[in-house]
Design an enzyme around this catalytic site. Structure first.
Site: not given
Length: 180
Positions: A59, A61, A87, A90
């Protein structure tokens, strides 16, 4: 314009540029910048949402955090700017890494975790188990909706592309395609 809103829009525009880069590469359009001491100290965009290396770990992040770690964690108090609400994975990684503020553009109705309560133990063990928790915080700030329409435009483009299969037929796709 409020000076804080102007600052948040400035950094979110950089994250949107990274999201557009991801979209142009056929990836899910999430971009993230970490800002400390009024400068970008790390960047990341979603990778491996398609192709043979497809996974749920890369992801934006997490990529930005890895880049920040590789740079020696410069920057003092850190703010994360992400084009999609982080999410649970993260959000947890950001908090445990000491990020003090999360600013996102577009709410993730399917997997966003920024609506969680961050004022107590960051654990599912219960209040009587607080002393056993690995991490607690009361100093995380979450701001949503910064350049939301610009972010939605990228997600609509992604979900409208018949070649984009990631998160097809999900709540996030349906919600995004019906946003004005």
């Amino acid at each position: 314009m409020d000076k804080y809103l102007e600052m948040h829009e400035r950094w979110m525009a950089e994250a949107l540029g990274l999201a557009e880069k991801a979209l142009n590469a056929g990836e899910f359009p999430v971009g993230c910048v970490l800002v400390g001491n009024e400068r970008v100290i790390a960047r990341g965009n979603r990778i491996n949402s398609s192709g043979s290396l497809q996974n749920e770990l890369d992801h934006a992040e997490i990529v930005a955090l890895r880049n920040w770690f590789d740079a020696g964690r410069p920057g003092g108090e850190i703010t994360c700017y992400s084009t999609l609400e982080p999410c649970l994975m993260c959000t947890g990684a950001l908090i445990i890494s000491g990020v003090k503020r999360i600013v996102f553009a577009y709410e993730d109705v399917m997997g966003g975790a920024c609506g969680m309560e961050f004022r107590g133990p960051f654990s599912l063990l219960g209040k009587n188990m607080a002393e056993k928790c690995l991490y607690t915080t009361s100093e995380i700030e979450v701001i949503g909706g910064v350049l939301r329409k610009e972010s939605i435009r990228l997600f609509k483009s992604f979900f409208s592309n018949p070649q984009s299969n990631y998160l097809k037929n999900t709540l996030l796709e349906r919600y995004t395609l019906h946003e004005v």
